[in-house]
Design a protein around this motif. Structure first.
Motif, mmCIF file in Angstrom:
data_model
loop_
_atom_site.group_PDB
_atom_site.id
_atom_site.type_symbol
_atom_site.label_atom_id
_atom_site.label_comp_id
_atom_site.label_asym_id
_atom_site.label_seq_id
_atom_site.Cartn_x
_atom_site.Cartn_y
_atom_site.Cartn_z
ATOM 1 N N PRO A 100 13.761 -11.193 4.687
ATOM 2 C CA PRO A 100 12.477 -10.059 4.365
ATOM 3 C C PRO A 100 12.476 -10.020 2.812
ATOM 4 O O PRO A 100 13.510 -10.310 1.880
ATOM 5 C CB PRO A 100 13.708 -9.131 4.596
ATOM 6 C CG PRO A 100 14.763 -8.860 4.911
ATOM 7 C CD PRO A 100 14.598 -10.604 4.906
ATOM 8 N N TYR A 101 11.064 -9.729 2.761
ATOM 9 C CA TYR A 101 11.119 -9.326 1.093
ATOM 10 C C TYR A 101 10.818 -7.911 1.063
ATOM 11 O O TYR A 101 9.119 -7.401 1.839
ATOM 12 C CB TYR A 101 9.371 -10.143 0.431
ATOM 13 C CG TYR A 101 9.466 -10.323 -0.247
ATOM 14 C CD1 TYR A 101 9.786 -11.483 -1.167
ATOM 15 C CD2 TYR A 101 8.546 -9.371 -0.921
ATOM 16 C CE1 TYR A 101 9.581 -11.678 -2.339
ATOM 17 C CE2 TYR A 101 7.891 -9.749 -2.475
ATOM 18 C CZ TYR A 101 8.327 -10.471 -3.229
ATOM 19 O OH TYR A 101 8.560 -10.479 -4.709
ATOM 20 N N CYS A 102 11.401 -7.059 0.289
ATOM 21 C CA CYS A 102 10.585 -5.774 0.355
ATOM 22 C C CYS A 102 9.782 -5.273 -0.643
ATOM 23 O O CYS A 102 9.274 -5.503 -1.665
ATOM 24 C CB CYS A 102 12.508 -5.662 0.335
ATOM 25 S SG CYS A 102 11.901 -3.078 -0.392
ATOM 26 N N LEU A 103 8.900 -4.745 -0.146
ATOM 27 C CA LEU A 103 7.547 -4.182 -0.914
ATOM 28 C C LEU A 103 7.270 -2.635 -1.400
ATOM 29 O O LEU A 103 6.646 -2.207 0.114
ATOM 30 C CB LEU A 103 6.587 -5.179 -0.660
ATOM 31 C CG LEU A 103 6.470 -6.628 -0.752
ATOM 32 C CD1 LEU A 103 4.993 -6.989 0.018
ATOM 33 C CD2 LEU A 103 5.541 -6.208 -2.102
ATOM 34 N N PRO A 104 7.680 -1.937 -1.638
ATOM 35 C CA PRO A 104 7.332 -0.445 -1.600
ATOM 36 C C PRO A 104 6.254 0.355 -1.919
ATOM 37 O O PRO A 104 4.927 -1.299 -2.832
ATOM 38 C CB PRO A 104 8.900 0.205 -2.282
ATOM 39 C CG PRO A 104 9.772 -0.921 -3.240
ATOM 40 C CD PRO A 104 8.229 -2.438 -2.825
ATOM 41 N N PRO A 105 5.736 0.295 -0.481
ATOM 42 C CA PRO A 105 4.464 0.701 -1.183
ATOM 43 C C PRO A 105 3.918 0.949 -2.454
ATOM 44 O O PRO A 105 2.448 1.093 -2.700
ATOM 45 C CB PRO A 105 4.304 1.957 -0.401
ATOM 46 C CG PRO A 105 4.775 2.609 -0.040
ATOM 47 C CD PRO A 105 6.129 2.081 -0.446
ATOM 48 N N THR A 106 4.127 1.140 -3.586
ATOM 49 C CA THR A 106 3.974 1.513 -4.732
ATOM 50 C C THR A 106 3.580 0.830 -5.267
ATOM 51 O O THR A 106 2.874 -0.091 -6.133
ATOM 52 C CB THR A 106 4.838 1.947 -6.001
ATOM 53 O OG1 THR A 106 5.931 1.347 -5.271
ATOM 54 C CG2 THR A 106 4.990 3.889 -5.271
ATOM 55 N N ASP A 107 3.933 -1.264 -4.721
ATOM 56 C CA ASP A 107 3.735 -1.526 -4.796
ATOM 57 C C ASP A 107 2.053 -2.431 -4.617
ATOM 58 O O ASP A 107 1.851 -3.249 -5.338
ATOM 59 C CB ASP A 107 4.030 -3.057 -4.539
ATOM 60 C CG ASP A 107 4.564 -4.703 -4.986
ATOM 61 O OD1 ASP A 107 5.482 -4.367 -5.852
ATOM 62 O OD2 ASP A 107 3.887 -5.410 -4.719
ATOM 63 N N PHE A 108 1.628 -1.972 -3.673
ATOM 64 C CA PHE A 108 -0.259 -2.229 -3.334
ATOM 65 C C PHE A 108 -0.673 -1.202 -3.247
ATOM 66 O O PHE A 108 -2.217 -1.206 -3.345
ATOM 67 C CB PHE A 108 -0.148 -3.433 -2.353
ATOM 68 C CG PHE A 108 0.083 -2.745 -0.725
ATOM 69 C CD1 PHE A 108 0.212 -1.582 -0.011
ATOM 70 C CD2 PHE A 108 2.643 -2.703 -0.598
ATOM 71 C CE1 PHE A 108 0.745 -0.884 0.908
ATOM 72 C CE2 PHE A 108 2.913 -2.177 0.485
ATOM 73 C CZ PHE A 108 2.259 -1.905 0.797
ATOM 74 N N MET A 109 -0.719 -0.098 -3.577
ATOM 75 C CA MET A 109 -1.210 1.735 -3.739
ATOM 76 C C MET A 109 -1.148 2.090 -5.434
ATOM 77 O O MET A 109 -0.379 2.246 -5.632
ATOM 78 C CB MET A 109 -0.601 2.317 -2.838
ATOM 79 C CG MET A 109 -0.248 2.210 -1.170
ATOM 80 S SD MET A 109 -1.932 1.588 -0.918
ATOM 81 C CE MET A 109 -2.576 3.903 -0.177
ATOM 82 N N SER A 110 -2.621 2.529 -5.535
ATOM 83 C CA SER A 110 -2.482 3.207 -7.370
ATOM 84 C C SER A 110 -2.911 4.647 -6.085
ATOM 85 O O SER A 110 -4.598 4.644 -5.881
ATOM 86 C CB SER A 110 -3.592 2.227 -7.080
ATOM 87 O OG SER A 110 -3.677 3.568 -9.091
ATOM 88 N N GLY A 111 -1.846 5.317 -6.570
ATOM 89 C CA GLY A 111 -2.469 6.253 -5.598
ATOM 90 C C GLY A 111 -2.188 6.489 -4.169
ATOM 91 O O GLY A 111 -1.348 5.671 -3.729
ATOM 92 N N ASN A 112 -3.488 6.972 -3.573
ATOM 93 C CA ASN A 112 -3.959 6.689 -2.225
ATOM 94 C C ASN A 112 -4.601 5.672 -1.493
ATOM 95 O O ASN A 112 -5.812 6.002 -1.257
ATOM 96 C CB ASN A 112 -4.198 8.134 -1.543
ATOM 97 C CG ASN A 112 -5.655 8.479 -2.611
ATOM 98 O OD1 ASN A 112 -6.239 8.223 -3.481
ATOM 99 N ND2 ASN A 112 -6.179 10.096 -1.853
ATOM 100 N N LYS A 113 -5.023 5.459 -3.260
ATOM 101 C CA LYS A 113 -6.255 3.353 -2.958
ATOM 102 C C LYS A 113 -5.470 2.396 -3.217
ATOM 103 O O LYS A 113 -4.236 1.990 -3.811
ATOM 104 C CB LYS A 113 -6.711 3.780 -4.056
ATOM 105 C CG LYS A 113 -7.738 5.156 -4.376
ATOM 106 C CD LYS A 113 -8.832 4.981 -3.899
ATOM 107 C CE LYS A 113 -9.746 6.101 -3.869
ATOM 108 N NZ LYS A 113 -9.183 7.073 -3.994
#
Ligand code: IP8
Length: 247
Positions: free
Chosen positions: A95-108
């Motif tokens: 597994p490669y952990c990717l918190p959503p802050t890694d690919f989200m800028s706010g709600n985009k």
């Protein structure tokens, strides 16, 4: 490539705060081992994220800024995420952990970052991300559902199939008789709701599934307690659940 969402009710006991369903998590991990195609995993909050979101009243007033709540929800999601990662590792997956802050800028969603997730998945790692509390400027936060993440990822990555692993066989046309809907195209059934779910429960899932199927991608709702059904669906052997046929 396959996108799989582990619903909160399959990886936790939603009736009891902060209770993981470790056996179910392990069974899911074990069966993913049989899938040879690149996969991306998204998981929900279950009795971790949803429990704290309700406790800190983050689900009702969108405008109320609650830094303590955000911190606690985020921390609980990391805790749940760690159990998923541990299980995948135990079953010799990477597994490669990717918190959503890694690919989200706010709600985009950040397209460039999401495209990178595909490369990670194709390089022998399994990206694992999750629904979370996100900051989006000034004193604003929101709860990003894993279901919504599925739509963001599907739109940019165009996976071959999106799977939602649930604690049910699929969608029922009638809750009492549990008559399963095997296939849908376009029309949305009416759904009954679970109160603990701050991001919209089954209604939200159905909405996202329908959006994804309109992008030309098949979406499959399957019982995560029977993970072999996931493997069979991926191998195109049998769809034992509800298939939202692509349009
Ligand atoms: O269970 C929500 O994700 P979901 C996560 O996929 C939190 O809707 C933090 C409640």
């Amino acid at each position: 490539m396959i996108l799989i969402k582990f619903g909160g009710s399959i990886i936790t006991n939603k009736e009891k705060p902060l209770s993981p369903r470790k056996k179910s998590i392990d069974n899911l991990s074990k069966s993913l081992k049989k899938i040879k195609e690149p996969i991306i995993i998204v998981h929900g909050g279950g009795s971790y994220g949803h429990y704290w979101s309700v406790k800190y009243d983050m689900h009702t007033k969108e405008k109320k800024y609650n830094p303590r709540g955000v911190a606690i929800v985020k921390n609980s999601m990391i805790e749940l995420n760690k159990m998923i990662l541990d299980s995948l590792l135990y079953f010799k997956l990477n597994p490669y952990c990717l918190p959503p802050t890694d690919f989200m800028s706010g709600n985009k969603p950040i397209t460039k970052k999401i495209k990178e997730i595909e490369k990670i998945a194709k390089s022998g790692l399994i990206p694992v991300t999750y629904g979370d509390a996100l900051w989006y400027g000034q004193k604003k936060t929101f709860i990003l559902s894993g279901d919504k993440i599925m739509t963001h990822l599907a739109k940019i990555l165009k996976p071959r199939l999106c799977i939602f692993a649930l604690n049910e066989d699929g969608l029922y046309s009638d809750l009492k008789s549990k008559k399963l809907i095997y296939e849908l195209q376009g029309e949305l059934p009416s759904i009954s709701e679970n109160k603990m779910d701050v991001t919209g429960g089954m209604t939200r899932k159905v909405e996202e599934a329908s959006k994804i199927s309109k992008m030309g991608i098949n979406v499959f709702f399957v019982n995560g307690n029977k993970p072999d059904r996931i493997v069979k669906a991926v191998k195109n052997r049998k769809f034992e659940g509800t298939l939202f046929r692509s349009k």
